[in-house]
Scaffold this active site. Structure first.
Site, PDB file in Angstrom:
ATOM      1  N   LYS A  43       1.839  -4.033   2.754  1.00 40.43           N
ATOM      2  CA  LYS A  43       2.841  -2.966   2.705  1.00 40.43           C
ATOM      3  C   LYS A  43       3.426  -2.937   1.309  1.00 40.43           C
ATOM      4  O   LYS A  43       4.024  -3.912   0.845  1.00 40.43           O
ATOM      5  CB  LYS A  43       3.930  -3.222   3.743  1.00 40.43           C
ATOM      6  CG  LYS A  43       5.051  -2.183   3.677  1.00 40.43           C
ATOM      7  CD  LYS A  43       5.994  -2.289   4.837  1.00 40.43           C
ATOM      8  CE  LYS A  43       7.141  -1.304   4.679  1.00 40.43           C
ATOM      9  NZ  LYS A  43       8.039  -1.320   5.827  1.00 40.43           N
ATOM     10  N   ARG A  51      13.431   6.940   5.735  1.00 35.88           N
ATOM     11  CA  ARG A  51      14.761   6.304   5.714  1.00 35.88           C
ATOM     12  C   ARG A  51      15.828   7.310   6.113  1.00 35.88           C
ATOM     13  O   ARG A  51      16.801   6.959   6.762  1.00 35.88           O
ATOM     14  CB  ARG A  51      15.022   5.671   4.350  1.00 35.88           C
ATOM     15  CG  ARG A  51      14.100   4.478   4.122  1.00 35.88           C
ATOM     16  CD  ARG A  51      14.299   3.798   2.782  1.00 35.88           C
ATOM     17  NE  ARG A  51      13.235   2.808   2.557  1.00 35.88           N
ATOM     18  CZ  ARG A  51      12.875   2.353   1.369  1.00 35.88           C
ATOM     19  NH1 ARG A  51      13.513   2.776   0.280  1.00 35.88           N
ATOM     20  NH2 ARG A  51      11.898   1.468   1.254  1.00 35.88           N
ATOM     21  N   GLU A  82      -2.281 -11.149   1.056  1.00 32.07           N
ATOM     22  CA  GLU A  82      -1.449 -10.900   2.244  1.00 32.07           C
ATOM     23  C   GLU A  82      -2.312 -10.583   3.475  1.00 32.07           C
ATOM     24  O   GLU A  82      -1.998 -11.000   4.584  1.00 32.07           O
ATOM     25  CB  GLU A  82      -0.479  -9.737   1.988  1.00 32.07           C
ATOM     26  CG  GLU A  82       0.652 -10.064   1.022  1.00 32.07           C
ATOM     27  CD  GLU A  82       1.766 -10.871   1.688  1.00 32.07           C
ATOM     28  OE1 GLU A  82       1.604 -11.313   2.844  1.00 32.07           O
ATOM     29  OE2 GLU A  82       2.802 -11.058   1.035  1.00 32.07           O
ATOM     30  N   LYS A 132      -0.340   0.099   4.074  1.00 29.03           N
ATOM     31  CA  LYS A 132       0.677   1.156   4.083  1.00 29.03           C
ATOM     32  C   LYS A 132       1.343   1.260   2.735  1.00 29.03           C
ATOM     33  O   LYS A 132       1.697   0.217   2.179  1.00 29.03           O
ATOM     34  CB  LYS A 132       1.715   0.790   5.146  1.00 29.03           C
ATOM     35  CG  LYS A 132       2.984   1.603   5.116  1.00 29.03           C
ATOM     36  CD  LYS A 132       3.992   1.024   6.056  1.00 29.03           C
ATOM     37  CE  LYS A 132       5.252   1.849   6.004  1.00 29.03           C
ATOM     38  NZ  LYS A 132       6.272   1.364   6.875  1.00 29.03           N
TER      39      LYS A 132
HETATM   40  C1  PBG Z   1      10.803  -0.478   7.512  1.00 28.76           C
HETATM   41  C2  PBG Z   1       9.817   0.614   7.665  1.00 28.76           C
HETATM   42  C3  PBG Z   1       9.616   1.618   6.733  1.00 28.76           C
HETATM   43  C4  PBG Z   1       8.632   2.443   7.238  1.00 28.76           C
HETATM   44  C5  PBG Z   1       8.238   1.935   8.476  1.00 28.76           C
HETATM   45  N1  PBG Z   1       8.968   0.783   8.714  1.00 28.76           N
HETATM   46  C6  PBG Z   1      10.318   1.929   5.481  1.00 28.76           C
HETATM   47  C7  PBG Z   1      10.745   0.880   4.567  1.00 28.76           C
HETATM   48  O1  PBG Z   1      10.081  -0.144   4.405  1.00 28.76           O
HETATM   49  O2  PBG Z   1      11.799   1.086   3.982  1.00 28.76           O
HETATM   50  C8  PBG Z   1       8.144   3.659   6.534  1.00 28.76           C
HETATM   51  C9  PBG Z   1       7.410   4.651   7.312  1.00 28.76           C
HETATM   52  C10 PBG Z   1       7.322   5.979   6.680  1.00 28.76           C
HETATM   53  O3  PBG Z   1       7.706   6.220   5.519  1.00 28.76           O
HETATM   54  O4  PBG Z   1       6.833   6.885   7.366  1.00 28.76           O
HETATM   55  N2  PBG Z   1      10.678  -1.576   8.290  1.00 28.76           N
END
Ligand code: PBG
Length: 328
Positions: free
Chosen positions: A199, A209, A238, A253
Site C-alpha cells: 500500500k 478520506r 512487503e 494499492k
Molecule cells: C485507510 C484506507 C484508505 C483507503 C482504504 N483504507 C486511505 C488511507 O490510507 O488514508 C483508501 C481507499 C480509496 O482511496 O479508495 N485505512
C-alpha cells in the site's frame, strides 16, 4: 531496409470474431469487489461530493439496495464505516465495540445474503480523531505494536460478526501474523486475510478520506507507514512478508499507477492477487468525463482491464456497479 511482408500481425485483427476469440483477457463481474460506505448519520443515502455516483448509505437503505447489486451479479463487498465525530478518540476505541456499525452491517448482510463475500476493512483511521491508522505514542509517532494488538482484537470481532475476510489496510509491521494467531485462537479458522501488502503513500486517497470523514484540517502524512511511491523493491519485500505471515490474498494499492508491482506479484507468488482501484483513480475519470473529455464507460473498462492484464484477479473498484451494467 527491406521488410518481410510475410509477417503481418494485422491478419489476426481483421475479423471481429477472431479478435474476440484471441482476446487474452476479459472482464467479468466476478473480478470485481464493490467498496461500500455505511453511515449512521444519514437517513437514506448521500452522494459523496468528490466521488459522484458513489454514496454513503444508512444501514437500512443499504440492506434495501443490496438485492439490486446481487441481481447485477455483484456478490463481493468491502465495507467501510463512516464513524460519527463524537465516537472518535485518540485510540480509535470504537473499533473494539462489538456493536460498532461495521460489525452490525456484517451481521445484517450475512444473515440475509449468506452467499455474498464480505470483506471487513481493518484499520483505525475511521475511528481516530487524528485520522491516522495507528495510535500515537507520547512523542506523536505511530506506535506499531500496540496498534497491531488492537487490530488483532478487532479482527476477531469482524470474524465473529460474519466477515469472510478481514483486510488490514494499516501497513503496520507484523500485523498479519498476529491477526492470524488471534483468529485461530478464536477458532475463526476460515476467516481469511486479504492483506493490503503493498500500500503506497498515495495522493489518490483524497476522495476516500472525505467519504469516511477522516479528512483532517492539516493535510495528513502517512509516509512513516505507507510505502514511498518510488520504491518497487521495498513493496516486494512487503508482499513477501505478508505471505510468510499468513496472508491468503496479497493486495496492491492503488492499482493503475502500480501495474509493475501487480505484475511482479502475479509472476512470483502462488496466491491470488488483488488490486484496489482507489477513490482518486475513480474520481479523475469521472471528472474528466463530466467535462466531456473522456468516455467514462470506455476509460473505466480499459483501466480495469489493464489492472487485470497486469495480474490482479480480484479488483476493488468504485466502478463495479457501472461495469456490471455494461458487462451484463
Ligand atoms: C485507510 C484506507 C484508505 C483507503 C482504504 N483504507 C486511505 C488511507 O490510507 O488514508 C483508501 C481507499 C480509496 O482511496 O479508495 N485505512
Amino acid at each position: 531496409m527491406s521488410f518481410d511482408f510475410s509477417i503481418r500481425p494485422r491478419r489476426l485483427r481483421e475479423n471481429s470474431v477472431l479478435r474476440e476469440m484471441i482476446a487474452e483477457n476479459s472482464l467479468t463481474v466476478n473480478d470485481l469487489i464493490f467498496p461500500v460506505f455505511v453511515s449512521n448519520e444519514i437517513r437514506d443515502r448521500q452522494e459523496i461530493s468528490s466521488m459522484p455516483g458513489i454514496y454513503r448509505w444508512s444501514l437500512p437503505s443499504l440492506l434495501k439496495q443490496i438485492p439490486e447489486w446481487i441481481d447485477l451479479g455483484i456478490r463481493a463487498f468491502a465495507i467501510f464505516p463512516c464513524v460519527e465525530k463524537e465516537m472518535k478518540d485518540e485510540t480509535g476505541s470504537e473499533i473494539l465495540n462489538s456493536n460498532a456499525l461495521t460489525y452490525e452491517a456484517a451481521r445484517k448482510i450475512k444473515s440475509n445474503w449468506a452467499e455474498t463475500l464480505l470483506i471487513g476493512d481493518l484499520a483505525l483511521d475511521p475511528y481516530t480523531i487524528h485520522g491516522h491508522d495507528g495510535i500515537l505514542d507520547s512523542g506523536g509517532q505511530i506506535a506499531n505494536d500496540p496498534t497491531v494488538e488492537i487490530l488483532a482484537k478487532a479482527s476477531v470481532l469482524a470474524g465473529n460478526s460474519g466477515y469472510d475476510m478481514v483486510a488490514p489496510s494499516d501497513m503496520m509491521d507484523g500485523r498479519v501474523s498476529i491477526i492470524r494467531k488471534h483468529l485461530d485462537s478464536a477458532n475463526l479458522l476460515h476467516t481469511g486475510i486479504l492483506a493490503y501488502s503493498a500500500k503506497f503513500c498515495s495522493a489518490y486517497y483524497g476522495p476516500f478520506r472525505e467519504a469516511i470523514g477522516s479528512t483532517t484540517q492539516a493535510p495528513i502524512n502517512k509516509s512513516t507507514y505507507q510505502l514511498n511511491p518510488a520504491n518497487r523493491n521495498e513493496s516486494i519485500k512487503e508482499l513477501h512478508l505478508d505471505l510468510a505471515e499468513g496472508a491468503d490474498i496479497l493486495m496492491i494499492k492503488p492499482a493503475e499507477p502500480y501495474l509493475d508491482v501487480i505484475s511482479y506479484a502475479k509472476d512470483n507468488f502462488n496466491v491470488p492477487i488483488a488490486a484496489y482501484q482507489v477513490s482518486g483513480e475513480y474520481s479523475r475519470l469521472v471528472a474528466a468525463a463530466s467535462c466531456g473529455w473522456l468516455d467514462l464507460d470506455k476509460c473505466a473498462q480499459e483501466s480495469i482491464l489493464s489492472i487485470k492484464r497486469a495480474g490482479a484477479n480480484l479488483i476493488l473498484s468504485y466502478f463495479a456497479e457501472r461495469m456490471a451494467r455494461i458487462l451484463f
